[in-house]
Design a protein around this motif. Sequence first.
Motif, mmCIF file in Angstrom:
data_model
loop_
_atom_site.group_PDB
_atom_site.id
_atom_site.type_symbol
_atom_site.label_atom_id
_atom_site.label_comp_id
_atom_site.label_asym_id
_atom_site.label_seq_id
_atom_site.Cartn_x
_atom_site.Cartn_y
_atom_site.Cartn_z
ATOM 1 N N TYR A 1 -5.481 3.664 -0.091
ATOM 2 C CA TYR A 1 -5.652 3.986 1.330
ATOM 3 C C TYR A 1 -6.372 2.846 2.056
ATOM 4 N N ILE A 2 -7.360 2.229 1.393
ATOM 5 C CA ILE A 2 -8.040 1.077 1.990
ATOM 6 C C ILE A 2 -7.041 -0.044 2.250
ATOM 7 N N LEU A 3 -6.118 -0.240 1.301
ATOM 8 C CA LEU A 3 -5.101 -1.278 1.440
ATOM 9 C C LEU A 3 -4.176 -0.981 2.624
ATOM 10 N N ILE A 4 -3.788 0.279 2.785
ATOM 11 C CA ILE A 4 -2.904 0.667 3.896
ATOM 12 C C ILE A 4 -3.591 0.432 5.239
ATOM 13 N N ASN B 1 -4.042 -0.919 -14.986
ATOM 14 C CA ASN B 1 -4.513 -2.298 -14.870
ATOM 15 C C ASN B 1 -3.540 -3.130 -14.061
ATOM 16 N N SER B 2 -2.240 -2.968 -14.324
ATOM 17 C CA SER B 2 -1.220 -3.739 -13.593
ATOM 18 C C SER B 2 -1.232 -3.389 -12.106
ATOM 19 N N LYS B 3 -1.412 -2.124 -11.774
ATOM 20 C CA LYS B 3 -1.452 -1.705 -10.366
ATOM 21 C C LYS B 3 -2.695 -2.237 -9.675
ATOM 22 N N LEU B 4 -3.844 -2.152 -10.358
ATOM 23 C CA LEU B 4 -5.093 -2.602 -9.754
ATOM 24 C C LEU B 4 -5.116 -4.112 -9.571
ATOM 25 N N TYR B 5 -4.462 -4.847 -10.467
ATOM 26 C CA TYR B 5 -4.375 -6.300 -10.296
ATOM 27 C C TYR B 5 -3.581 -6.653 -9.041
ATOM 28 N N ILE B 6 -2.542 -5.870 -8.740
ATOM 29 C CA ILE B 6 -1.770 -6.098 -7.513
ATOM 30 C C ILE B 6 -2.680 -5.981 -6.292
ATOM 31 N N ILE B 7 -3.483 -4.913 -6.266
ATOM 32 C CA ILE B 7 -4.420 -4.711 -5.152
ATOM 33 C C ILE B 7 -5.387 -5.890 -5.054
ATOM 34 N N GLY C 1 0.813 -1.207 0.000
ATOM 35 C CA GLY C 1 0.000 0.000 0.000
ATOM 36 C C GLY C 1 0.847 1.257 0.000
ATOM 37 N N LEU C 2 1.878 1.283 0.851
ATOM 38 C CA LEU C 2 2.761 2.452 0.913
ATOM 39 C C LEU C 2 3.547 2.603 -0.384
ATOM 40 N N TRP C 3 3.953 1.459 -0.976
ATOM 41 C CA TRP C 3 4.683 1.525 -2.247
ATOM 42 C C TRP C 3 3.808 2.122 -3.348
ATOM 43 N N LEU C 4 2.535 1.649 -3.423
ATOM 44 C CA LEU C 4 1.637 2.184 -4.442
ATOM 45 C C LEU C 4 1.337 3.660 -4.210
ATOM 46 N N ARG C 5 1.279 4.056 -2.929
ATOM 47 C CA ARG C 5 0.965 5.467 -2.636
ATOM 48 C C ARG C 5 2.138 6.388 -2.937
ATOM 49 N N PHE C 6 3.361 5.923 -2.663
ATOM 50 C CA PHE C 6 4.514 6.798 -2.818
ATOM 51 C C PHE C 6 5.417 6.402 -3.990
ATOM 52 N N ASP C 7 4.951 5.461 -4.825
ATOM 53 C CA ASP C 7 5.702 5.093 -6.024
ATOM 54 C C ASP C 7 5.896 6.331 -6.887
ATOM 55 N N VAL D 1 -14.980 -5.496 -4.276
ATOM 56 C CA VAL D 1 -16.128 -5.145 -5.111
ATOM 57 C C VAL D 1 -15.996 -3.719 -5.620
ATOM 58 N N PHE D 2 -15.562 -2.810 -4.727
ATOM 59 C CA PHE D 2 -15.354 -1.412 -5.122
ATOM 60 C C PHE D 2 -14.328 -1.315 -6.243
ATOM 61 N N GLY D 3 -13.199 -2.031 -6.075
ATOM 62 C CA GLY D 3 -12.148 -1.982 -7.082
ATOM 63 C C GLY D 3 -12.599 -2.568 -8.404
ATOM 64 N N PHE D 4 -13.339 -3.695 -8.336
ATOM 65 C CA PHE D 4 -13.805 -4.349 -9.560
ATOM 66 C C PHE D 4 -14.800 -3.464 -10.310
ATOM 67 N N LEU D 5 -15.743 -2.874 -9.562
ATOM 68 C CA LEU D 5 -16.770 -2.060 -10.197
ATOM 69 C C LEU D 5 -16.222 -0.737 -10.714
ATOM 70 N N ASN D 6 -15.164 -0.235 -10.064
ATOM 71 C CA ASN D 6 -14.646 1.089 -10.430
ATOM 72 C C ASN D 6 -13.358 1.036 -11.247
ATOM 73 N N LYS D 7 -12.920 -0.176 -11.609
ATOM 74 C CA LYS D 7 -11.655 -0.297 -12.345
ATOM 75 C C LYS D 7 -11.684 0.508 -13.637
ATOM 76 N N ASP D 8 -12.736 0.327 -14.412
ATOM 77 C CA ASP D 8 -12.838 1.040 -15.687
ATOM 78 C C ASP D 8 -12.989 2.544 -15.470
ATOM 79 N N LYS D 9 -13.713 2.921 -14.400
ATOM 80 C CA LYS D 9 -13.904 4.353 -14.129
ATOM 81 C C LYS D 9 -12.589 5.022 -13.736
ATOM 82 N N ILE D 10 -11.776 4.311 -12.928
ATOM 83 C CA ILE D 10 -10.479 4.865 -12.527
ATOM 84 C C ILE D 10 -9.628 5.132 -13.763
#
Length: 211
Positions: free
Chosen positions: A60-63, A173-179, A33-39, A107-116
Amino acid sequence: MGKVEGGMKCVKYLLFIFNFIFWLMGSLVLSVGLWLRFDPETVSLLNGHGAPETFFIGVYILIVAGSLVMLVGFFGCCGAVRESQCLLGSFFACLLIIFGAEVAAGVFGFLNKDKIIEDVQNFYAKTYDDNNNSTLISSYHKVLNCCGTKAVPCSDPPGESKDCEVGIEEFFNSKLYIIGYVGIGIAGVMIIGMIFSMVLCCAIRNSREVI
């Protein structure tokens, strides 16, 4: 206080080992989570004024989940060692809460992946139209090896670069798959933890009733 014996003693130590692994997984989730936030690459793409924040909400949810998993793993270890029904019950309740949060986040990530991805693409297109020589646009071109959009392609694209709408989709897509993978892994481990904690709680209660 009655002590668990025989096979249940084995379950006790298995639960302790599991909780230690669970604590390590919490550390891993927090680190991811910290890596994705501060990458630096991700921050450089989403650091401009008006940049969409939906991606960072998932981070932030991941952190928070990683921090809670570490805390719950610690209490689970203490409960297993002390054979405390109270701590193990709290551990079980916390696992249920975190499990529910993980499912909700998934569920949030799956439903909002395309929107992000669409929000970031729109942000890039707007910024590119306003000033295609800005520092932010240069960051997109450098990080994603891309240039322009389908509607407004680069007049002089560098090398074999693609349009940035495709680059943004591939990158996020690659980042969201990690989550998603991290969330699925935690959910699986939590199910095992709930089973172990229920078995040990029953064993402790039965040993007390015998005494």
